[in-house]
Write a protein that holds these residues in place. Structure first.
Motif, mmCIF file in Angstrom:
data_model
loop_
_atom_site.group_PDB
_atom_site.id
_atom_site.type_symbol
_atom_site.label_atom_id
_atom_site.label_comp_id
_atom_site.label_asym_id
_atom_site.label_seq_id
_atom_site.Cartn_x
_atom_site.Cartn_y
_atom_site.Cartn_z
ATOM 1 N N LEU A 1 -3.785 4.066 -23.132
ATOM 2 C CA LEU A 1 -2.842 4.787 -22.275
ATOM 3 C C LEU A 1 -2.666 6.243 -22.696
ATOM 4 O O LEU A 1 -2.231 7.073 -21.890
ATOM 5 C CB LEU A 1 -1.484 4.080 -22.275
ATOM 6 C CG LEU A 1 -1.411 2.785 -21.455
ATOM 7 C CD1 LEU A 1 -0.162 1.988 -21.807
ATOM 8 C CD2 LEU A 1 -1.434 3.091 -19.955
ATOM 9 N N VAL A 2 -2.982 6.570 -23.948
ATOM 10 C CA VAL A 2 -2.828 7.955 -24.406
ATOM 11 C C VAL A 2 -4.169 8.599 -24.740
ATOM 12 O O VAL A 2 -4.214 9.676 -25.330
ATOM 13 C CB VAL A 2 -1.875 8.023 -25.627
ATOM 14 C CG1 VAL A 2 -0.500 7.493 -25.249
ATOM 15 C CG2 VAL A 2 -2.432 7.266 -26.830
ATOM 16 N N ASP A 3 -5.239 7.955 -24.339
ATOM 17 C CA ASP A 3 -6.577 8.494 -24.568
ATOM 18 C C ASP A 3 -6.722 9.841 -23.849
ATOM 19 O O ASP A 3 -6.331 10.000 -22.685
ATOM 20 C CB ASP A 3 -7.613 7.501 -24.032
ATOM 21 C CG ASP A 3 -9.032 8.027 -24.161
ATOM 22 O OD1 ASP A 3 -9.555 8.009 -25.273
ATOM 23 O OD2 ASP A 3 -9.581 8.458 -23.126
ATOM 24 N N LYS A 4 -7.292 10.826 -24.535
ATOM 25 C CA LYS A 4 -7.382 12.177 -23.983
ATOM 26 C C LYS A 4 -8.179 12.224 -22.685
ATOM 27 O O LYS A 4 -7.820 12.941 -21.735
ATOM 28 C CB LYS A 4 -8.015 13.118 -25.022
ATOM 29 C CG LYS A 4 -7.187 13.337 -26.279
ATOM 30 C CD LYS A 4 -5.982 14.210 -26.031
ATOM 31 C CE LYS A 4 -5.268 14.572 -27.321
ATOM 32 N NZ LYS A 4 -4.051 15.381 -27.094
ATOM 33 N N LYS A 5 -9.266 11.458 -22.621
ATOM 34 C CA LYS A 5 -10.072 11.457 -21.405
ATOM 35 C C LYS A 5 -9.289 10.855 -20.248
ATOM 36 O O LYS A 5 -9.302 11.381 -19.122
ATOM 37 C CB LYS A 5 -11.369 10.674 -21.639
ATOM 38 C CG LYS A 5 -12.286 10.632 -20.422
ATOM 39 C CD LYS A 5 -13.557 9.832 -20.702
ATOM 40 C CE LYS A 5 -14.426 9.758 -19.442
ATOM 41 N NZ LYS A 5 -15.639 8.927 -19.659
ATOM 42 N N TYR A 6 -8.608 9.742 -20.511
ATOM 43 C CA TYR A 6 -7.804 9.112 -19.454
ATOM 44 C C TYR A 6 -6.720 10.063 -18.964
ATOM 45 O O TYR A 6 -6.503 10.212 -17.746
ATOM 46 C CB TYR A 6 -7.183 7.817 -19.979
ATOM 47 C CG TYR A 6 -6.179 7.190 -19.041
ATOM 48 C CD1 TYR A 6 -6.570 6.663 -17.821
ATOM 49 C CD2 TYR A 6 -4.828 7.128 -19.385
ATOM 50 C CE1 TYR A 6 -5.652 6.083 -16.949
ATOM 51 C CE2 TYR A 6 -3.901 6.549 -18.528
ATOM 52 C CZ TYR A 6 -4.312 6.034 -17.316
ATOM 53 O OH TYR A 6 -3.394 5.467 -16.464
ATOM 54 N N LEU A 7 -6.045 10.737 -19.893
ATOM 55 C CA LEU A 7 -4.974 11.633 -19.488
ATOM 56 C C LEU A 7 -5.509 12.858 -18.764
ATOM 57 O O LEU A 7 -4.851 13.386 -17.854
ATOM 58 C CB LEU A 7 -4.147 12.034 -20.708
ATOM 59 C CG LEU A 7 -3.368 10.887 -21.364
ATOM 60 C CD1 LEU A 7 -2.607 11.387 -22.574
ATOM 61 C CD2 LEU A 7 -2.426 10.210 -20.378
ATOM 62 N N ALA A 8 -6.692 13.314 -19.117
ATOM 63 C CA ALA A 8 -7.295 14.422 -18.372
ATOM 64 C C ALA A 8 -7.600 14.007 -16.934
ATOM 65 O O ALA A 8 -7.424 14.789 -15.986
ATOM 66 C CB ALA A 8 -8.568 14.893 -19.075
ATOM 67 N N GLU A 9 -8.049 12.749 -16.751
ATOM 68 C CA GLU A 9 -8.289 12.239 -15.397
ATOM 69 C C GLU A 9 -6.985 12.135 -14.615
ATOM 70 O O GLU A 9 -6.946 12.450 -13.419
ATOM 71 C CB GLU A 9 -8.960 10.867 -15.483
ATOM 72 C CG GLU A 9 -10.390 10.911 -16.033
ATOM 73 C CD GLU A 9 -10.942 9.532 -16.322
ATOM 74 O OE1 GLU A 9 -10.163 8.550 -16.215
ATOM 75 O OE2 GLU A 9 -12.137 9.429 -16.671
ATOM 76 N N ARG A 10 -5.924 11.706 -15.288
ATOM 77 C CA ARG A 10 -4.622 11.633 -14.613
ATOM 78 C C ARG A 10 -4.139 13.043 -14.270
ATOM 79 O O ARG A 10 -3.614 13.289 -13.178
ATOM 80 C CB ARG A 10 -3.605 10.932 -15.504
ATOM 81 C CG ARG A 10 -3.917 9.478 -15.814
ATOM 82 C CD ARG A 10 -3.710 8.580 -14.608
ATOM 83 N NE ARG A 10 -2.308 8.170 -14.492
ATOM 84 C CZ ARG A 10 -1.802 7.623 -13.385
ATOM 85 N NH1 ARG A 10 -2.554 7.481 -12.307
ATOM 86 N NH2 ARG A 10 -0.533 7.239 -13.342
#
Length: 607
Positions: free
Chosen positions: A378-387
């Motif tokens: 949930l706090v992965d940098k790639k995931y948050l960049a996509e969000r």
């Protein structure tokens, strides 16, 4: 949070922290179903305070003084927190006390000195309440299977969970206490016996409280013989609580959890005339506080540590910061206290996305695992960049939860309103150890049930009243012995790499806590404000509904600019209770600078 930049701001103790706001637009009618934060009781500008050795910031001057006296005689941050919490039980009974629960982050400077860096010297203590062993998913449902009216669930015995704060503090004290446990109860016992004055805030809330006097014990304590609430300054004596505190001081937390006090709680809960509850003395006796891994993530030059589940605060704040890191908030600082519309836009949109994930995924992980069985997806940098890429120049209105593992999870969306009567404590001791502790009984005056001189929580209403929706079971549904999800967000910030403590902060405010604390983090780390200036900024953000702005403290121009970006703006009271202590550099020396929320009665003391 450049030390040189902040240190220059601190020199004039520490500049006036007031914020110009401009003319305020008229308040729109509240939207149906929207829970407003805890009632306002005035706004008093505060300038903050500087200390060299130690510092304590709490929601009430009597509690602050109790913590200060403990620190002055060599007590640890944990010792001071215990003294503070006991006094808050007396002087801020609407917000926290031994009948409730808490989350505590502890920074062990000695561990950091032994090589633990980037938050690894932090422990997360979980003193959240638990549901009774007899609880079921239908606890807050009508016989027809519908969610009952909210306050029908709050008021009475049904909503009371096993209190956790004393077990948590005892657990922390065993490892990090320096002074004898019994000595830490002396300030509260003295105030209970000799009397403490009703504060202006407590008097204000009593005037508008519709349920408390229905409980005969509470009515006899908070109201006169004619049913009128006691006024500001009235001296409240509580010899019953004095005895309870003396028993706990001498017998440890077992005196609360395994004796007459537990039986009194059971009787109070079980015998409520209209809403009896399921909590039993056996549930209380079996309660255990937990030590958990904190949520520590990097944001630019800092490491930010927050509380893990069952709190949603640590994950949501890490998500918001991770998304905002892709947007560069630095050029969007307030000018003369006036918020920048683009800053509010980006912050609110990041909040929508974080709150959407919160509603889908976060609950007590002892019962419902996070995606990948860890907070990290949930706090992965790639995931948050996509969000973050979903944030455009127009408001998205309402965000949908993401898929951190690229797999759709068959879980429902929790819509339970989390109520805001809570308190926050920040402390740094003379050894450089620190705590950030948020403590609560949930709604104002909790379940409105008073026993043995203290109020019982209504924490079980933090569970979802519905057990499932069309997407599947709701993660935060009621289950036996489960801990309800919280938004409490005690937070510690460190220099990345060195692990040196920079900031301790947190706030009450129900589900808005996440926005309140994230505001302070952005204001200090991106905008270079000192912690008092950051606290005093107008509150703003979105909980994946309207964009909420603090009524009376923002301009019509800001509202118009946000509406032009598609925001549905809601002006409302946003009575945060932020406390904070930050490290500053003054004339080449490291010192502590503390701030307290001008919206409440908090204060800061230190030497």
């Amino acid at each position: 949070m450049n030390k040189t930049r902040i240190g220059s701001l601190a020199l004039v103790l520490i500049l006036a922290a007031g914020c110009a706001t401009g003319p305020a637009p008229r308040q729109a009618a509240p939207e149906p179903g929207m829970q407003s934060p805890e009632g306002a009781s005035g706004y008093t500008e505060k300038a903050g305070s500087v200390a060299r050795k130690f510092m304590v910031a709490t929601a009430n001057p009597l509690a602050t003084d109790a913590g200060y006296q403990v620190l002055r005689v060599g007590g640890s941050a944990i010792d001071a927190a215990i003294a503070v919490q006991m006094v808050l039980t007396l002087v801020e009974p609407q917000s926290s006390g031994i009948g409730g629960g808490a989350f505590l982050l502890y920074y062990d400077r000695a561990a950091q000195g032994r090589g633990a860096q980037d938050g690894k010297a932090v422990k997360a203590f979980d003193g959240r309440e638990t549901a009774p062993s007899a609880a079921t998913e239908q606890l807050f449902q009508t016989p027809e299977g519908k969610a009952m009216p909210f306050y029908e669930g709050v008021v009475g015995g049904r909503s009371v969970g096993t209190p956790g704060v004393l077990r948590m503090l005892e657990l922390a004290h065993r490892e990090y206490g320096k002074l004898p446990w019994a000595s830490l109860f002396a300030p509260a016992i003295r105030l209970a016996e000799e009397g403490s004055p009703i504060s202006p805030r407590l008097a204000t809330l009593l005037k508008s409280e519709p349920h408390l006097k229905k409980d005969p014990v509470a009515a006899a304590y908070f109201y006169d013989k004619d049913g009128n609430p006691w006024p500001t300054g009235h001296m409240l004596k509580n010899p019953v609580l004095a005895k309870v505190l003396r028993d706990i001081a001498l017998g440890g937390a077992d005196a609360f959890y395994k004796g007459p006090i537990a039986r009194d709680i059971e009787a109070k809960v079980r015998n409520h005339p209209t809403s009896p509850g399921l909590l039993r003395a056996a549930d209380i006796a079996s309660y255990r506080a937990q030590v958990r891994e904190p949520i520590c993530t990097d944001y630019k030059a800092w490491t930010v540590c927050g509380m893990p589940p069952p709190s949603s605060g640590g994950i949501a704040i890490a998500q918001m910061l991770g998304m905002l890191e892709t947007k560069d908030m630095r050029p969007l600082a307030p000018k003369d206290g006036r918020l920048n519309a683009q800053a509010v836009h980006l912050f609110s949109e990041a909040g929508r996305l974080a709150y959407a994930d919160r509603a889908r995924y976060v609950a007590d992980t002892d019962f419902v695992p996070l995606p990948g069985n860890s907070f990290k997806p949930l706090v992965d940098k790639k995931y948050l960049a996509e969000r973050a890429a979903l944030i455009t120049d127009r408001s998205m209105g309402q965000a949908q939860p993401g898929m951190p593992l690229a797999i759709d999870v068959a879980q429902g969306m929790d819509t339970s309103p989390e109520l805001p009567c809570t308190s926050h404590i920040s402390i740094v001791d003379a050894k450089g150890n620190a705590i950030s502790m948020t403590t609560t009984i949930e709604d104002a005056f909790g379940s409105r049930q008073m026993v043995d001189g203290f109020l019982l929580n209504n924490q079980l209403t933090d569970f979802s009243f519905d057990a499932q929706d069309a997407h599947g079971p709701i993660a935060n549904r009621v289950e036996p012995n489960k801990r309800p999800r919280s938004s409490m967000a005690p937070t510690l910030v460190f220099e990345k790499g060195t692990g040196a403590l920079v900031l301790s902060t947190g706030s009450p405010g129900g589900s808005a806590i996440i926005n309140y604390v994230a505001k302070v983090l952005v204001a200090t780390m991106d905008w270079g404000l000192n912690v008092q200036q950051a606290i005093s900024l107008p509150n703003f953000g979105s909980r994946n509904g309207p964009t909420e702005l603090e009524q009376g403290r923002v301009s019509s121009m800001l509202v118009d600019q946000l509406k032009a970006k598609g925001h549905n703006v809601r002006l409302m009271e946003q009575t945060s209770g932020l406390q904070g202590i930050m490290r500053v550099r003054i004339h080449g020396d490291d010192m502590w600078f503390g701030g307290a929320d001008p919206r409440r009665e908090g204060s800061v003391m230190g030497d």
